[in-house]
Structure formats: structure tokens, C-alpha cells
Design an enzyme around this catalytic site. Structure first.
Site, PDB file in Angstrom:
ATOM      1  N   GLU A   1      71.109  56.464   2.282  1.00 43.30           N
ATOM      2  CA  GLU A   1      72.455  55.432   2.123  1.00 43.30           C
ATOM      3  C   GLU A   1      71.795  54.786   3.581  1.00 43.30           C
ATOM      4  O   GLU A   1      72.126  53.540   3.009  1.00 43.30           O
ATOM      5  CB  GLU A   1      73.306  56.543   3.018  1.00 43.30           C
ATOM      6  CG  GLU A   1      74.462  57.233   2.499  1.00 43.30           C
ATOM      7  CD  GLU A   1      74.019  58.202   1.929  1.00 43.30           C
ATOM      8  OE1 GLU A   1      73.160  58.927   2.859  1.00 43.30           O
ATOM      9  OE2 GLU A   1      74.555  58.470   1.084  1.00 43.30           O
TER      10      GLU A   1
ATOM     11  N   HIS B   1      85.916  63.447   2.550  1.00 48.97           N
ATOM     12  CA  HIS B   1      86.404  62.130   1.413  1.00 48.97           C
ATOM     13  C   HIS B   1      87.501  61.800   1.941  1.00 48.97           C
ATOM     14  O   HIS B   1      88.655  61.525   0.982  1.00 48.97           O
ATOM     15  CB  HIS B   1      86.129  63.299  -0.247  1.00 48.97           C
ATOM     16  CG  HIS B   1      85.117  63.515  -0.671  1.00 48.97           C
ATOM     17  ND1 HIS B   1      84.793  64.577  -0.449  1.00 48.97           N
ATOM     18  CD2 HIS B   1      84.333  62.418  -1.123  1.00 48.97           C
ATOM     19  CE1 HIS B   1      83.298  64.782  -0.978  1.00 48.97           C
ATOM     20  NE2 HIS B   1      83.313  63.289  -1.254  1.00 48.97           N
TER      21      HIS B   1
END
Ligand code: TPP
Lengths: 361, 321
Positions: A53, A121
Site C-alpha cells: 500500500e 473488512h
């Protein structure tokens, strides 16, 4: 009607063809998968990045510095946290150089709970994002807005964070996006990549596959900073965004039908900048307001909105204005019971709305 | 290396040294809040700038600098007065309008992207410009510079990894100026490798470790490294062992270290050129004193320039749509 993933895909296609998008990249963004939520299937400038990321945000900054127009995806908002100092750099690049370099870049990632995604999530990111100056922040709640906000994000010469609610990625729209075919099966045939039982089947099925993009797509855009009045009402203003627009709408129906409480519902759509005038006008009309979201409650973006409502509408308020946010807990648990106890549900919204509307000044 | 070039390098080294010495002095008075810079890295950093392809856009080199690249900027053509403006945080500072520390350049006309104080993040950003350059074609390269301690950051590995992907290698010239210290922590306390190039080599790129205090060695190694990256469109890792003659920054005093503790590359180059009869010691002293005086004169001019206005904080937050 298109779902949100298809809407984003079509907007990105329009961006590549007409708005100078050079790179759409991130983890599993390119072929064969086209994004874990299918939002980047069939596009011509996609590529797969390393699982990294920081590298993704860094590369987006570098591409923008080099005059390109990247759209970078962080696969899940839950994994954007390790990029925060790079996000800060992106946000202060224009300022630090006294206007030398602006960064036309979009970072898209999905946020929020609702898919039984457990701890990693389900995160919200908008309150955290709002602490990173120099970024514009948008969150669509419908496919049509998802399209229009993506077009605006791409056109913007600044870093734009495009946060879309995980829960709504597959939800179909209620309004056609300009240029979208009326028959949704037709749309699926045109732009959804063939599926397969395993990755090997997917690769085989997609070998040589090309989408056939709807021809009439336009640069339909939702201005960044413009809220939408989802429904008009007179007793209570609910200010929310993203997934909670949908939940608040359900709550509003119950409140109207069962209790005769008329809710004015505002979908902010942009958190930075946000549409103060639309919010204040509504609160001045109803005198009562609830700011709603699912992020954790401490230093929650809703508190910022509430603060400005109090500053600007104090003497028009007839009941204590409130924020209804997620629970003050470290994360969202997997069990539906745990998730529902952590994230405001329709019943919670109804409960809070009744409390505000029955409060006597 | 011909005589003209040797003397040119000496001149730039003197200018850069006198500029930095003035800056270090400024930090001891009300002229500056802070100094850090590259005193002791000139033998390497001047050739780094001289060999660069300087201009705007993808046909030219991009620079993601560490905060010790003042002499590189002087070699590229920076007016030292601009550096003094930044050090003195004037509104006229062309790199940040009085916002940022010295050595924090930003100059779009030369592809010098904003220098950031966050150690090593430039390694995560550099692949982006290199990616655009590779796609564009031509021979522009991305230069990224950093110290030794910062290589412990994850961003170091981000840059190495993104630049060495099979068939997608990027034209990045990685430059590590290894002065053996972070702020106070010695290399041996926090690294297990003999040198950092070993780590880069593990990613499959070409590497070289050199004595960055030697002008000729540096110039030659840099020529080859630039050439390789320009032509092959692949990364190269060059590690230069350098000195740190005024310590880490003004926070650690900014004072000149005791003689003999670390080599002074400017003195070494001076002595070599004297030995080769290219200059006399008197020539050198005259030049050095003249540049020292010039920097003070520039500072006197800079002091007359305006400070930023309070309202300036609101400039350049967002570019207009
Ligand atoms: C991410 C980050 N951590 C810590 C610091 C504080 N800091 C500034 S310079 C420095 C040492 C850097 O050493 P090195 O990378 O070897 O570069 P040098 O200063 O020796 O050129 C530290 C720890 C910082 N600026 N950024």
C-alpha cells in the site's frame, strides 16, 4: 440498472478515454481479476501493483508529480492505515512547495461494515481521512453518484479520496446513469468480464475478452462539495453519507408510516469540502437534527458537522442535536450480533429520531 | 577529467561549502531557526548535479532529494541566494515561500520534486516518476538520494522492489550517501550488512560502493551509473562513503568536527589540484575568502526581503479546478 462497481468502471473508462487518466492500479486491479470487487474490469490503463500500500500511494504521488493522472486503489480501506504519512505528504505537496507542484490523483478504496467482514473488512476511514489536510473526500451512496463523483474526482487537480461503501458495491441503482443501457442484462453482457470456477478458468475465459462500452457515456459529474436532499421532510434533519443513507431512508419510511414523523434526509456525498449551506438550511427549517455515520465515535467527523450546526443554527434548534455513530470499540466482530451491536442499525436510527422529535424544548 | 572540469568542480565545491557554512552560522543567530546540509558530501554531490540532465518534463531527469543536496543544486545552477532565502524563511524563498527548512527544494522547472522531512519516503515516490519516464521513452532517469540510517525504513524496500520487477525495471539511480551515522546512532549498531549495496544487490540490480570523498572516483562512477540507467532503463544503486563535517544538523550544534576525524573532500581536492599545478594555494584561499564574503553580502540583501504575511498560510492548499 448498473450497480456501484459497474458505475465506477464506466466512469473510469470515461476517464481513460476523455479525461486523461493514465494509470489505474493497485492490488489485483488489472487483468485477469479487474479488482476484487470488479470495479476495474476491462479498462485499458489498469495494472497490478505489488502487494504494497505504501508503494501504491507513493507511486501515485510520483506519477502525479510527473504530470500523469493516476487513479490508485487500496484494495480495502482497512489496509490504508499504513500509508498515512504518504497521504499527508500528498496533501501537503502543493502547499509545501508554495504552489510549485499540485497532485492530480485519485485514491479509491472501500470502507465500512455490512458484509460480515470482521475486524479487517469493516473499517471506516473518513474521520481519519478528514485529519489529512489537502485532500478532498467524497463518498457515494448510489451508482449514479458513484459515477458522477468519480468524474469530478478525476477532473480535480488535487488529491481526491474516493471512499465507497463496501456494503453497496453490488447494490443496483434506481436511476440510469447518462449513457447507460436501459436493460441491465445488456449492460452485464457488455462490460462484466466472463467468470470462471477457479482462477485458471477465469484466465481462460477472459483470454481475448474485451468489454463493449456503452457509447453514450458522458462527463456527468456531481460537484465535489454538493450534498443531495434524498427526501424532504419537516420534523427532523438526518445528515449522513455512504451506506447510512440507505439505512436512514428505511428508517425514515418507518418513522413516516408508523409514527407520522417527517424526516428530511441529506446525503452529504462530500466530506471535504462539505455542503454547509444545504445542511444549515434544512436544520433551520426542521429545528432538529441527527448526524449519522458508522465510524468510531471519538473525534468522529459527525462531531465536526455537529459543531458547525451548533455554531450556525443554535437559536433555530428546538431539541438537542445529536450524533449517532459506531460503538466505541476497537473493531467490528464477525458474528452478525456483534456487527449489529457496533454499527447503527435501522432500529437505532428510529429510536434516536423518536428521542429527538419527542424532546420538548 | 580535463583541467577545465577539475577547476569547475573546485569552484562549485567552494561556492557550496561557503553557502553551507554561512547557513550553519545563520542557525546560531536570529537569521535561521535550523540548519542541516551536506558539508562533506561535495566531492560526490557536485558531480551528481553536473552530470544530470536538467529540465522540465519526462525527457529530463527527476530528482527526489535527501536534505543534503545543496551542492548538487548549486552544480545544477541554483543561485545560492535562493538557498539563503529559504534558510532565512523569507517570502521570497522560491522553494517554499518561507514554509520549509533549508535544503527542502521544490523546483518544477528542473524536475526537483518537493524534498520532504519524512526520512526515506522519497523511495516510495520515486518509482512513480520513473514509471512515467519509462513509458514515455527517451533517456530521462529518476535520481533518488538518501542517507544510510533511513534505509532501515520500509520505504527503502518499496523503492528497490518496485524498480526491479521483471520486465518492468525502472530507470532509477539510487544514491546512498553513507556517512555512517543516523543522528547519533552508528551504522554498526543498526545494520548487519557490510554495506547497503548488498541489500540492493539482493533485489537483482547492479550496485557499486565508492569513496565519495574522492572527486574523480565519484565523477567516474556517477558517469557510468547515469549512463547505465539512461541506456538500459534499469536501476542502479550507488553507495558513496562520505563525511559529515558539521554533524547532523544545528540540533546537534552544527559545529565543525575536530580536524582529522573525517576526511574533508574539499581540502583533498584542493591539495590535489595544487599538487598538479592547476591552482596555487593562494588562488584557493582567495576564492574561498571571496565566496565567504559574497555569501555574507547575499545574506545582507536577503535580510532586507520581506517575511511571509500571516494570510499566506491559506495560499496553495488546493489548486483551482
Ligand atoms: C520518518 C522519520 N523518522 C525520524 C526522523 C528524524 N530524523 C531526521 S534525520 C534522522 C537521521 C537520518 O540519518 P540518515 O538516513 O543516515 O541520513 P543522514 O542524516 O545521515 O544524511 C532522523 C532519525 C525523520 N525526519 N523522519
Amino acid at each position: 440498472m448498473a450497480n456501484m462497481a459497474q458505475a465506477i468502471r464506466m466512469a473510469l473508462h470515461y476517464g481513460e478515454e476523455h479525461l486523461g487518466v493514465t494509470d489505474i492500479f493497485g492490488e489485483d486491479v488489472g487483468p485477469p481479476l479487474g479488482g476484487v470487487f470488479t470495479a476495474t474490469q476491462g479498462l485499458k490503463t489498469t495494472w497490478n501493483s505489488p502487494l504494497d500500500e505504501r508503494g501504491i500511494i507513493g507511486a501515485a504521488i510520483g506519477l502525479a508529480l510527473a504530470g500523469q493522472k493516476p487513479v490508485a486503489e487500496i484494495q480495502f480501506g482497512d489496509y490504508i492505515f499504513n500509508t498515512i504519512d504518504l497521504l499527508k505528504l500528498a496533501g501537503n505537496t502543493y502547499w509545501s512547495g508554495n504552489g510549485e507542484y499540485n497532485l492530480p490523483m485519485v485514491v479509491m478504496t472501500n470502507v465500512g461494515a455490512g458484509i460480515h467482514g470482521s475486524l479487517y473488512h469493516s473499517h471506516s476511514f473518513e474521520s481519519m481521512a478528514s485529519h489529512i489536510p489537502g485532500w478532498k473526500i467524497v463518498l457515494p451512496s448510489t451508482p449514479k453518484d458513484a459515477y458522477g463523483l468519480m468524474i469530478s474526482a478525476i477532473k480535480d487537480p488535487n488529491p481526491v479520496m474516493y471512499l465507497y461503501p463496501k456494503m453497496l458495491i453490488r447494490a443496483k441503482g434506481e436511476e440510469l446513469i447518462p449513457g447507460e443501457p436501459e436493460d441491465e442484462r445488456e449492460l452485464r453482457r457488455m462490460i462484466d468480464a466472463p467468470i470462471g470456477a477457479t482462477l485458471y478458468d477465469v484466465i481462460e475465459a477472459r483470454d481475448g475478452w474485451q468489454p463493449s462500452w456503452p457509447e453514450g457515456l458522458t462527463d456527468y459529474s456531481i460537484p465535489i462539495g454538493k450534498a443531495k436532499i434524498v427526501r424532504e421532510g419537516k420534523d427532523l434533519t438526518i445528515v449522513t453519507y455512504a451506506r447510512h443513507v440507505i439505512l436512514a431512508r428505511e428508517a425514515a419510511k418507518i418513522l413516516e408510516n408508523d409514527l407520522g414523523i417527517s424526516v428530511e434526509l441529506i446525503d452529504l456525498r462530500s466530506l471535504y469540502p462539505w455542503d454547509r449551506e444545504t445542511v444549515f438550511a434544512s436544520v433551520r427549517k426542521t429545528g432538529r437534527c441527527l448526524v449519522l455515520n458508522e465510524d468510531t465515535p471519538v473525534t468522529n467527523y459527525g462531531e465536526h458537522i455537529l459543531h458547525h450546526i451548533i455554531d450556525n443554527c443554535f437559536y433555530e434548534l428546538v431539541a438537542k442535536p445529536r450524533v449517532l455513530a459506531g460503538a466505541d470499540v476497537p473493531a467490528i466482530g464477525l458474528s452478525a450480533v456483534l456487527e449489529e451491536a457496533s454499527v447503527p442499525q435501522i432500529a437505532d436510527i428510529v429510536h434516536e429520531a423518536v428521542a429527538i422529535t419527542t424532546e420538548e424544548p | 577529467m580535463d583541467k577545465k572540469l577539475k577547476l569547475k568542480i573546485l569552484d562549485i565545491m567552494i561556492t557550496a561549502r561557503c553557502m553551507e557554512e554561512r547557513m550553519a552560522k545563520m542557525s546560531k543567530s536570529a537569521d535561521a531557526f535550523f540548519w542541516l546540509g551536506g558539508v562533506g558530501e561535495e566531492a560526490f554531490n557536485v558531480p551528481l548535479g553536473l552530470l544530470a540532465k536538467v529540465g522540465h518534463g519526462l525527457d529530463y531527469d527527476f530528482f527526489h532529494f535527501h536534505y543534503r543536496n545543496g551542492s548538487t543544486m548549486v552544480a545544477m545552477g541554483m543561485d545560492p541566494m535562493d538557498q539563503l532565502r529559504q534558510t532565512h524563511n523569507r517570502a521570497t524563498d522560491p522553494f517554499s515561500g518561507g514554509r520549509n527548512f533549508c535544503n527542502h527544494y521544490a523546483r518544477k522547472a528542473w524536475n526537483v520534486v518537493p524534498v520532504t522531512s519524512t526520512i526515506q519516503t522519497q523511495m516510495s515516490v520515486a518509482p512513480g516518476t520513473a514509471y512515467a519516464q519509462k513509458r514515455h521513452g527517451g533517456d530521462g532517469v529518476t535520481v533518488v538520494t538518501f542517507g544510510d540510517a533511513g534505509t532501515a525504513e520500509g520505504d527503502f524496500h518499496v523503492g528497490l522492489n518496485w524498480s526491479t520487477i521483471k520486465d518492468r525495471e525502472l530507470p532509477v539511480l539510487f544514491i546512498c550517501t553513507n556517512n555512517a551515522y543516523g543522528i547519533s546512532t552508528h551504522y554498526d549498531e543498526v545494520h548487519g550488512q557490510d554495506n547497503l549495496a548488498q541489500i540492493a544487490a539482493g533485489y537483482g540490480m547492479k550496485t557499486k560502493v565508492i569513496d565519495g570523498n574522492d572527486v574523480e572516483v565519484s565523477y567516474e562512477a556517477l558517469s557510468k551509473a547515469y549512463d547505465y540507467v539512461r541506456k538500459e532503463r534499469k536501476p542502479f544503486f550507488l553507495e558513496a562513503m562520505v563525511s559529515r563535517l558539521h554533524g547532523h544538523s544545528s540540533s546537534s550544534g552544527g559545529n565543525r568536527i575536530p580536524d582529522g576525524k573525517e576526511p574533508d573532500c574539499l581540502h583533498a581536492w584542493r591539495d590535489k589540484l595544487v599538487e598538479q599545478d592547476l591552482i596555487t594555494r593562494e588562488d584557493y584561499d582567495r576564492k574561498y575568502q571571496a565566496e565567504t564574503r559574497r555569501m555574507l553580502q547575499l545574506l545582507e540583501e536577503v535580510r532586507k526581503e520581506p517575511a511571509p504575511e500571516p494570510g499566506d498560510i491559506y495560499n496553495y492548499i488546493f489548486a483551482s479546478v
